[in-house]
Scaffold this active site. Structure first.
Site, PDB file in Angstrom:
ATOM      1  N   ASN A 162       0.837  -1.198   0.000  1.00 15.49           N
ATOM      2  CA  ASN A 162       0.000   0.000   0.000  1.00 15.49           C
ATOM      3  C   ASN A 162       0.875   1.252   0.000  1.00 15.49           C
ATOM      4  OD1 ASN A 162       0.661  -0.833   2.672  1.00 15.49           O
ATOM      5  ND2 ASN A 162      -1.016   0.358   3.541  1.00 15.49           N
ATOM      6  N   GLU A 201       0.415   5.205   0.659  1.00 17.57           N
ATOM      7  CA  GLU A 201      -0.490   6.243   1.159  1.00 17.57           C
ATOM      8  C   GLU A 201      -0.041   7.633   0.699  1.00 17.57           C
ATOM      9  OE1 GLU A 201      -1.007   5.578   5.408  1.00 17.57           O
ATOM     10  OE2 GLU A 201      -2.234   3.798   4.975  1.00 17.57           O
ATOM     11  N   CYS A 251      -4.034   0.713  -2.702  1.00 14.81           N
ATOM     12  CA  CYS A 251      -3.869  -0.540  -1.955  1.00 14.81           C
ATOM     13  C   CYS A 251      -2.775  -1.425  -2.557  1.00 14.81           C
ATOM     14  CB  CYS A 251      -5.158  -1.342  -1.962  1.00 14.81           C
ATOM     15  SG  CYS A 251      -6.525  -0.555  -1.111  1.00 14.81           S
ATOM     16  N   GLU A 283      -2.826  -4.578  -3.271  1.00 15.63           N
ATOM     17  CA  GLU A 283      -3.286  -5.495  -4.314  1.00 15.63           C
ATOM     18  C   GLU A 283      -3.226  -4.838  -5.687  1.00 15.63           C
ATOM     19  OE1 GLU A 283      -4.713  -4.733  -1.439  1.00 15.63           O
ATOM     20  OE2 GLU A 283      -5.975  -6.354  -0.677  1.00 15.63           O
TER      21      GLU A 283
END
Ligand code: THU
Length: 137
Positions: free
Chosen positions: A49, A51, A60, A62
């Site tokens: 992830n 941010e 994210c 994934e």
């Protein structure tokens, strides 16, 4: 070759997601996530992830892992593992749709209270949206 992984394969993929987790950029939530894509030709592509100070821009793990696989020319995705320090964590709704794009049979590998679980993305996202639904336009 099915999408379901043998236990040792699932553990190996989950371990790759755990390794990736160390590079998570999560200064705001402090919730590190690692993901690992397994392709049918047995390559592994990791993601974490990422941010942002503008919180909603966060991406994210994934989706980063899938982007990494696609960037490397590999669209033939068999499975994706996700690792966090929570007792149980599954891909968020947005990521489920993002994963579904590459096949309803993709296996999601995640930890649930110490047990490594496998479910297809279609199980986690019933009636996912796909490209065929655009064809009436
Ligand atoms: N996060 C992921 O990377 N994957 C998920 O499936 C759930 C949430 C990240 C986004 C954010 O950086 C942090 O976890 C807390 O939501």
């Amino acid at each position: 070759l099915t999408n379901l992984l043998h236990a040792t394969e699932a553990q190996h993929l989950y371990e790759a997601a755990r390794e990736a987790m160390a590079n998570s950029y999560a200064p705001y939530s402090k919730f590190a996530v690692g993901a690992a894509v397994l392709t049918f030709d047995e390559k592994i592509y990791k993601g974490v992830n990422v941010e942002n100070a503008s919180y909603g821009l966060t991406i994210c793990a994934e989706r980063i892992a899938i982007g990494n696989s696609i960037t490397n020319g590999n669209r033939d995705i068999r499975a994706i593992a996700v690792c966090t320090r929570a007792a149980e964590a599954t891909p968020c709704g947005a990521c489920r749709q993002f994963i579904y794009e590459f096949g309803p049979g993709i296996t999601i590998v995640y930890m649930s209270n110490g047990i490594l679980v496998q479910k297809t993305i279609a199980e986690l996202l019933p009636l996912g949206f796909d490209g065929s639904m655009l064809l009436h336009l």
